[in-house]
Design a protein around this motif. Structure first.
Motif, PDB file in Angstrom:
ATOM      1  N   GLN A 172       0.828  -1.214   0.000  1.00  0.00           N
ATOM      2  CA  GLN A 172       0.000   0.000   0.000  1.00  0.00           C
ATOM      3  C   GLN A 172       0.861   1.261   0.000  1.00  0.00           C
ATOM      4  O   GLN A 172       0.561   2.243  -0.683  1.00  0.00           O
ATOM      5  N   THR A 173       1.945   1.225   0.772  1.00  0.00           N
ATOM      6  CA  THR A 173       2.865   2.363   0.833  1.00  0.00           C
ATOM      7  C   THR A 173       3.520   2.597  -0.527  1.00  0.00           C
ATOM      8  O   THR A 173       3.610   3.734  -1.011  1.00  0.00           O
ATOM      9  N   ASN A 174       3.992   1.511  -1.137  1.00  0.00           N
ATOM     10  CA  ASN A 174       4.630   1.617  -2.457  1.00  0.00           C
ATOM     11  C   ASN A 174       3.647   2.121  -3.507  1.00  0.00           C
ATOM     12  O   ASN A 174       3.997   2.959  -4.345  1.00  0.00           O
ATOM     13  N   ALA A 175       2.426   1.598  -3.466  1.00  0.00           N
ATOM     14  CA  ALA A 175       1.414   2.006  -4.440  1.00  0.00           C
ATOM     15  C   ALA A 175       1.092   3.491  -4.294  1.00  0.00           C
ATOM     16  O   ALA A 175       0.939   4.213  -5.295  1.00  0.00           O
ATOM     17  N   ALA A 176       0.996   3.972  -3.060  1.00  0.00           N
ATOM     18  CA  ALA A 176       0.698   5.388  -2.830  1.00  0.00           C
ATOM     19  C   ALA A 176       1.827   6.276  -3.343  1.00  0.00           C
ATOM     20  O   ALA A 176       1.575   7.320  -3.976  1.00  0.00           O
TER      21      ALA A 176
END
Length: 312
Positions: A172-176
Motif C-alpha cells: 500500500q505504501t509503495n502504491a501510494a
C-alpha cells in the motif's frame, strides 16, 4: 548441564530466526502478461515479488505466441497479472496449457472502457472480436490513460495484499508513492498537450493504440491498422487514410516500437509528412532505451509528439 540447556535454547532461537528470514525471503511469484504491467508490479511489490514477463520489451502482445518456458512460469506462479479486454489473445491457451492454479487478476477492473469503431472498413480488431464490417469493439489499450494506470496500480496492490497479508502495508505504501509520481506525470502530459495549438493536434500512428490517450488528453490519432496488429490493412484502407490525412492536415507521423515501419514510411512518402520518431504503444523499450519504464515511456511519447509538431 546449564550450559547445554543454554546452547539448546540458542539453537532454537537461531533456527526460528532463520525460518522467519527464509519465509520473508520467499517472494511472491508473479507473472505479468507484458512489460507495462510488469513495471507497475515492480513499483508496487518491491523486493517482496519475483516477476516474470511473458511479452518482453518491444514485443507485440496482439500476435505473441507463448513458449514452453511461459507455460512453466505460469504453472509456478502465485499471481498472474493481465490487462484483459481481449488484449492478450494468447492468454486462455497459455492458462490451459500450464494448468496454473494461480489467481488470474484482470487489471482493467474498474476502468471505464471506450469503444472503437474502425475508420477503415477492412481494419481488424483484437483476437476474438473482428471488425471487418466496421463493427464497434472495446479498445483494450486502457493503460495509455494515466488515470487508468492508477487503477491498474490499485488493483495490483489489492491482489498482492490478498496473497501476502504480511506485506500489505508495504504494498500500500509503495502504491501510494508510485501513484503520486503518476499524478505528477499526468500534470506534465496535460501541460504539454495544452502547449500545442488545437489545429495541430492530429498525428498518425501504425495501429490504434492511443484511443485512451486521445480521449483523456485531446490529441487525435489516425491509424490504418485498427486496434490490433494481427493483420495488414488493405491498399484501399491506406489510400483512404492518405486522403484523410491530406484533408485533416495531420501535423506528424510516427512509427511504433512494436510494428514494422514500412507502412508508416509509405504513408509519409505519399503525404509529404516527415516521420517524427518512435512512439511506445503496447510495450516498453529495452532497458537501455528511452521508454524502459511506464513513466519514461509517457515522457518519451509526449516529447516526441510535441517536438515533431512544434519543431522543438
Amino acid at each position: 548441564m546449564r550450559s547445554i540447556r543454554v546452547a539448546l535454547a540458542m539453537s532454537v532461537i537461531t533456527l526460528t530466526a532463520l525460518g522467519a528470514s527464509s519465509a520473508f525471503a520467499t517472494p511472491l511469484k508473479v507473472v505479468a502478461s507484458f512489460t507495462v504491467i510488469a513495471d507497475f508490479a515492480r513499483n508496487v511489490g518491491g523486493d517482496r515479488v519475483d516477476i516474470t514477463t511473458i511479452v518482453g520489451p518491444d514485443g507485440d502482445a496482439h500476435v505473441y505466441e507463448p513458449t514452453p518456458a511461459d507455460a512453466v512460469a505460469m504453472a509456478k506462479a502465485d499471481i498472474v497479472l493481465v490487462n484483459g479486454l481481449h488484449f492478450e489473445g494468447f492468454l486462455q491457451r497459455l492458462v490451459d496449457a500450464s494448468a496454473t492454479k494461480a489467481s488470474i487478476v484482470t487489471l482493467t477492473k474498474g476502468v471505464t472502457p471506450i469503444d472503437f469503431k474502425p475508420e477503415f472498413a477492412d481494419a481488424d480488431a483484437a483476437e476474438g472480436a473482428g471488425t471487418g464490417s466496421g463493427k464497434t469493439v472495446t479498445d483494450p489499450h486502457a493503460f495509455q490513460s494515466i488515470a487508468n494506470a492508477k487503477i491498474y496500480v490499485k488493483n495490483i496492490a489489492e491482489a498482492f495484499c490478498a496473497a501476502d497479508s504480511e506485506g500489505c502495508v508495504s504494498y500500500q505504501t509503495n502504491a501510494a508513492a508510485y501513484t503520486r509520481k503518476l499524478d505528477a506525470l499526468e500534470g506534465e502530459v496535460k501541460a504539454a498537450i495544452q502547449s500545442i495549438p488545437e489545429a495541430k493536434r492530429v498525428v498518425i500512428t501504425s495501429h490504434d493504440a492511443f484511443g485512451y490517450f486521445e480521449h483523456e488528453y485531446g490529441l487525435t490519432f489516425l491509424a490504418p491498422q485498427g486496434i490490433s496488429t494481427d493483420s495488414e490493412p488493405s491498399a484501399a484502407d491506406v489510400a483512404k487514410l492518405v486522403e484523410q490525412v491530406k484533408q485533416d492536415k495531420a501535423a506528424a507521423i510516427f512509427v511504433e516500437n512494436i510494428t514494422n515501419p514500412r507502412l508508416i514510411e509509405q504513408i509519409a512518402s505519399e503525404t509529404g509528412i516527415k516521420v517524427g520518431g518512435t512512439l511506445y504503444s503496447d510495450a516498453l523499450s529495452q532497458p537501455d532505451g528511452p521508454g524502459s519504464t511506464y513513466i519514461d515511456m509517457m515522457h518519451n511519447n509526449i516529447r516526441q509528439i510535441k517536438g515533431a509538431i512544434l519543431g522543438s
